[in-house]
Design a protein around this motif. Structure first.
Motif, PDB file in Angstrom:
ATOM      1  N   VAL A 143       0.837  -1.176   0.147  1.00  0.00           N
ATOM      2  CA  VAL A 143       0.181  -0.086   0.087  1.00  0.00           C
ATOM      3  C   VAL A 143       0.796   1.248  -0.052  1.00  0.00           C
ATOM      4  CG1 VAL A 143      -1.709   1.331   1.350  1.00  0.00           C
ATOM      5  CG2 VAL A 143      -1.873  -1.198   0.966  1.00  0.00           C
ATOM      6  N   ASP A 144       0.377   2.284  -0.757  1.00  0.00           N
ATOM      7  CA  ASP A 144       1.285   3.555  -1.109  1.00  0.00           C
ATOM      8  C   ASP A 144       0.974   4.662   0.073  1.00  0.00           C
ATOM      9  OD1 ASP A 144       2.776   2.538  -3.395  1.00  0.00           O
ATOM     10  OD2 ASP A 144       0.852   2.221  -3.911  1.00  0.00           O
ATOM     11  N   GLY A 145      -0.067   4.534   0.695  1.00  0.00           N
ATOM     12  CA  GLY A 145      -0.517   5.664   1.287  1.00  0.00           C
ATOM     13  C   GLY A 145      -1.693   5.474   2.279  1.00  0.00           C
ATOM     14  N   PHE A 146      -2.153   6.294   3.055  1.00  0.00           N
ATOM     15  CA  PHE A 146      -3.431   6.247   3.801  1.00  0.00           C
ATOM     16  C   PHE A 146      -4.250   7.625   4.004  1.00  0.00           C
ATOM     17  CE2 PHE A 146       0.101   3.437   5.352  1.00  0.00           C
ATOM     18  CZ  PHE A 146      -0.599   2.232   5.342  1.00  0.00           C
ATOM     19  N   ARG A 147      -5.415   7.299   3.989  1.00  0.00           N
ATOM     20  CA  ARG A 147      -6.275   8.473   4.323  1.00  0.00           C
ATOM     21  C   ARG A 147      -6.722   8.081   5.818  1.00  0.00           C
ATOM     22  NH1 ARG A 147     -12.018   8.993   5.908  1.00  0.00           N
ATOM     23  NH2 ARG A 147     -12.828  11.067   5.265  1.00  0.00           N
ATOM     24  N   LEU A 148      -6.723   9.059   6.629  1.00  0.00           N
ATOM     25  CA  LEU A 148      -6.751   8.968   7.994  1.00  0.00           C
ATOM     26  C   LEU A 148      -8.221   9.502   8.573  1.00  0.00           C
ATOM     27  CD1 LEU A 148      -3.523   9.553   9.584  1.00  0.00           C
ATOM     28  CD2 LEU A 148      -4.483   7.294   8.637  1.00  0.00           C
ATOM     29  N   ASP A 149      -9.083   8.746   8.736  1.00  0.00           N
ATOM     30  CA  ASP A 149     -10.586   9.213   8.953  1.00  0.00           C
ATOM     31  C   ASP A 149     -10.407  10.006  10.349  1.00  0.00           C
ATOM     32  OD1 ASP A 149     -13.524   9.155   8.355  1.00  0.00           O
ATOM     33  OD2 ASP A 149     -13.489   8.085  10.325  1.00  0.00           O
ATOM     34  N   VAL A 150     -11.030  11.466  10.296  1.00  0.00           N
ATOM     35  CA  VAL A 150     -11.010  11.963  11.598  1.00  0.00           C
ATOM     36  C   VAL A 150     -10.044  11.890  12.591  1.00  0.00           C
ATOM     37  CG1 VAL A 150     -13.647  12.342  11.384  1.00  0.00           C
ATOM     38  CG2 VAL A 150     -12.606  10.384  12.695  1.00  0.00           C
ATOM     39  N   PHE A 151      -8.896  11.956  12.209  1.00  0.00           N
ATOM     40  CA  PHE A 151      -7.496  11.497  13.003  1.00  0.00           C
ATOM     41  C   PHE A 151      -7.341  12.429  14.120  1.00  0.00           C
ATOM     42  CE2 PHE A 151      -6.390  15.165  10.270  1.00  0.00           C
ATOM     43  CZ  PHE A 151      -5.306  15.940  11.041  1.00  0.00           C
ATOM     44  N   ASN A 152      -7.911  13.860  13.896  1.00  0.00           N
ATOM     45  CA  ASN A 152      -7.656  14.631  15.389  1.00  0.00           C
ATOM     46  C   ASN A 152      -8.425  14.695  16.325  1.00  0.00           C
ATOM     47  OD1 ASN A 152      -9.404  15.735  13.270  1.00  0.00           O
ATOM     48  ND2 ASN A 152      -9.688  17.696  14.461  1.00  0.00           N
ATOM     49  N   VAL A 153      -9.508  13.379  16.356  1.00  0.00           N
ATOM     50  CA  VAL A 153     -10.354  12.865  17.198  1.00  0.00           C
ATOM     51  C   VAL A 153      -9.598  11.749  18.144  1.00  0.00           C
ATOM     52  CG1 VAL A 153     -12.642  12.330  18.047  1.00  0.00           C
ATOM     53  CG2 VAL A 153     -12.038  13.631  15.825  1.00  0.00           C
ATOM     54  N   ASP A 176      -8.777  17.432  19.495  1.00  0.00           N
ATOM     55  CA  ASP A 176      -7.534  18.287  19.091  1.00  0.00           C
ATOM     56  C   ASP A 176      -6.687  18.470  20.311  1.00  0.00           C
ATOM     57  OD1 ASP A 176      -7.967  19.224  16.297  1.00  0.00           O
ATOM     58  OD2 ASP A 176      -9.706  20.446  16.977  1.00  0.00           O
ATOM     59  N   GLN A 177      -6.425  17.266  20.876  1.00  0.00           N
ATOM     60  CA  GLN A 177      -5.630  17.119  22.070  1.00  0.00           C
ATOM     61  C   GLN A 177      -4.023  17.237  21.683  1.00  0.00           C
ATOM     62  OE1 GLN A 177      -7.287  17.599  25.414  1.00  0.00           O
ATOM     63  NE2 GLN A 177      -8.661  18.149  23.895  1.00  0.00           N
ATOM     64  N   PRO A 178      -3.207  17.828  22.306  1.00  0.00           N
ATOM     65  CA  PRO A 178      -1.608  18.049  22.150  1.00  0.00           C
ATOM     66  C   PRO A 178      -1.029  16.759  21.775  1.00  0.00           C
ATOM     67  CG  PRO A 178      -1.980  18.574  24.526  1.00  0.00           C
ATOM     68  CD  PRO A 178      -3.518  18.385  24.004  1.00  0.00           C
ATOM     69  N   GLU A 179      -1.646  15.642  22.439  1.00  0.00           N
ATOM     70  CA  GLU A 179      -0.799  14.346  22.263  1.00  0.00           C
ATOM     71  C   GLU A 179      -0.721  13.924  20.652  1.00  0.00           C
ATOM     72  OE1 GLU A 179      -2.197  14.463  26.519  1.00  0.00           O
ATOM     73  OE2 GLU A 179      -3.179  14.952  24.476  1.00  0.00           O
ATOM     74  N   MET A 180      -1.677  14.555  19.979  1.00  0.00           N
ATOM     75  CA  MET A 180      -1.744  14.144  18.567  1.00  0.00           C
ATOM     76  C   MET A 180      -0.445  14.539  17.839  1.00  0.00           C
ATOM     77  SD  MET A 180      -4.503  12.634  17.143  1.00  0.00           S
ATOM     78  CE  MET A 180      -3.501  12.675  15.654  1.00  0.00           C
ATOM     79  N   PHE A 181       0.442  15.517  18.422  1.00  0.00           N
ATOM     80  CA  PHE A 181       1.494  15.937  17.627  1.00  0.00           C
ATOM     81  C   PHE A 181       2.741  14.691  17.784  1.00  0.00           C
ATOM     82  CE2 PHE A 181      -0.637  19.544  17.804  1.00  0.00           C
ATOM     83  CZ  PHE A 181      -0.706  20.106  16.589  1.00  0.00           C
ATOM     84  N   PRO A 182       3.122  14.179  18.712  1.00  0.00           N
ATOM     85  CA  PRO A 182       3.950  13.036  18.913  1.00  0.00           C
ATOM     86  C   PRO A 182       3.459  12.039  18.113  1.00  0.00           C
ATOM     87  CG  PRO A 182       3.046  13.671  20.916  1.00  0.00           C
ATOM     88  CD  PRO A 182       2.628  14.712  20.256  1.00  0.00           C
TER      89      PRO A 182
END
Length: 534
Positions: A197-207, A236-242
């Motif tokens: 697989v070449d890539g992914f679309r991430l459904d509602v990832f920031n939740v 949108d919690q800060p843990e998303m970034f790491p």
């Protein structure tokens, strides 16, 4: 002029397929992987560079695949892992990349993880989901609501606790803070990357993450319970970034892999935060998709998106997807495709990655469904105020045979009645069809570097009927002019542009009217692309 550093996800065009509606190979009325594989030549001829598949994992279909019961398997209705491997191999043989839709905020309540988790508070999966005790005196732990209506908490008698679900109660949210859950979900990326697989679309990832203390969201004005909250603590919690940096490291271990995120409750500024260097390659912001047929609104959406992203991030643009009425329904006038050619020109000449939706290239319109025909649970719940998303998910219209050549059986959703004249085969034979215009545009985009990588410079700053802009790189200057009205309009070229010689690259009419006396005249519903001659 093609560039020598073509990067598929940046410079190419991505085509979304809703698998159950694209092509049925076995006559059960549901599209499948062998059906898609059999249509790859069509997609290669169309000129797209990648396919994004909406979810194909086993699912009880409470939310039509967005409630996953097994991340490492293929739903038997769509085929087998062998069918998937064959599809990937055949797509790659034609130079087409493959993107999978990953729904990692929640699973189905039928997933084995949840089935174990709900049994007790002391089994190995007990903390894999978001469980909380009732409030003192009883009732849900806080005021968080579900997007699809009602409270976001469901009581489980076996545990004597509530679990949180941002969407349907049959879609319990995962506990991304649990290290074993985190690793199991990251292994999902690795499993499919290893299968090519070449890539992914991430459904509602920031939740993915919620505040660890589960405080009440503050109130605000709104119609539904969900809209009457400021969503400070449940998205949108800060843990998303790491986490996004970790996902990016996994992807970067493979050549030219990609991730694009669907930003929930998006704004351009919010979406841009998540695709900075080292995070996601791209995100979606749907301001552009939701723009009315007014050039100033499209221009504002483009400029806001460009400004939010800055120089280090890459835009995405989309006019259609599986959750919204089709552009042909929103913008079209009856069966006339003139406006749709203007929309296609806009989508495919902006600086960014265009995403198309199956059937967009032939101008498929939304089907009408009666209350008894509705499949989408949201439509069932909110009828008649909202009729759901079935309209934009109808079967692909291949030809004028029964069921539009989609299936030999009974299709899972009705085929649009216009299929006898609006289908791939009919448009393939018509030199002036929308399909052939899309093919020409896609070819033009691939052949001209300025359309893929050039700067975007608007020429109309407060457009009422006309939107015009330059796309420029070190090799060429291209002018795009779009008339959003049914009456002729004139673009003032100015002294600098009037001094150039221009040649036509494409027009929605047989021949564009070339610049004269300092003006470029566009006829009603006309799009024109010109190139500056050296």
């Amino acid at each position: 002029m093609p560039s020598t550093d073509f990067l598929w996800w940046r410079d190419g065009v991505i085509y979304q397929i809703y698998p159950r509606s694209f092509a049925d190979s076995n006559g059960d009325g549901l599209g499948d992987l062998p059906g898609i594989t059999a249509r790859l030549d069509y997609l290669a001829d169309l000129g797209i560079d990648a396919i994004w598949l909406s979810p194909i994992f086993p699912s009880p279909d409470v939310d039509f695949g967005y409630d996953v019961a097994d991340y490492l398997a293929i739903d038997p209705r769509f085929g087998s892992l062998e069918d998937f491997d064959r599809f990937v191999a055949e797509a790659h043989r034609r130079g087409i990349r493959v993107i999978l839709d990953l729904v990692l905020n929640h699973t189905s309540d039928q997933h084995p993880w949840f089935q174990e988790s709900r049994k007790s508070r002391d089994n190995p999966y007990a903390d894999w989901y978001l469980w909380r005790d009732p409030r003192p005196g009883g009732g849900p732990p806080n005021n968080w609501a579900s997007v699809f209506g009602g409270k976001g908490w469901e009581y489980e008698p076996q545990r004597g606790q509530y679990y949180f679900h941002m969407f349907y109660k049959e879609q319990p949210d995962l506990n991304w803070r649990h290290p074993t859950v985190r690793e199991a979900l990251l292994d999902v990326f690795r499993f499919w990357l290893e299968r090519g697989v070449d890539g992914f679309r991430l459904d509602v990832f920031n939740v993915y993450f919620k505040h660890p203390d589960f405080p009440d969201n503050p109130p605000r004005l709104g119609l539904r319970a969900f809209d009457r909250q400021q969503h400070i603590y449940d998205i949108d919690q800060p843990e998303m970034f790491p986490l996004l940096r970790e996902i990016r490291q996994i992807l970067d271990a493979y050549p030219e892999r990609y991730a694009v995120g669907e930003t929930f409750l998006s704004t351009p500024q919010k979406a841009a935060r998540y695709c900075a260097p080292g995070l996601l390659h791209a995100t979606f912001d749907f301001t552009f998709l939701h723009s009315p047929w007014r050039p100033e609104r499209f221009l504002r959406a483009i400029q806001d998106w460009e400004q939010a992203l800055g120089d280090d991030s890459w835009p995405t643009y989309v006019l259609n997807n599986h959750d919204n009425p089709r552009a042909a329904t929103r913008y079209g006038r009856g069966e006339d495709d003139a406006r749709l050619k203007v929309a296609a020109t806009l989508l495919l000449t902006l600086r960014g990655t265009p995403f198309m939706y199956y059937g967009e290239e032939i101008g498929m319109r939304d089907i009408r469904v009666s209350r008894s025909e509705i499949k989408d649970p949201i439509g069932k719940r909110y009828w008649p105020f909202y009729k759901g998303r079935d309209g934009c998910r109808s079967p692909m219209q291949w030809d004028d045979s029964p069921h539009a050549g989609f299936t030999l059986g009974h299709p899972w959703l009705p085929v649009h009645p216009n299929y006898r004249h609006r289908n791939v085969e009919a448009q393939r034979r018509d030199a002036h069809s929308l399909l052939n215009y899309y093919r020409s545009l896609l070819r033009l985009r691939k052949e001209n570097s300025a359309l893929r990588r050039g700067l975007f410079q608007p020429l109309t700053f407060e457009p009422r009927r006309l939107l015009a802009y330059l796309r420029q790189d070190e090799h060429q200057t291209i002018l795009v002019a779009l008339n959003f009205s049914s009456r002729p309009v004139r673009l003032a070229m100015g002294r600098t542009l009037s001094a150039f010689r221009w040649r036509p690259l494409i027009s929605t009419r047989d021949e564009p009217l070339m610049p004269r006396d300092g003006f470029l005249t566009l006829r009603g519903d006309e799009a024109v692309i010109l190139e500056r001659e050296a």
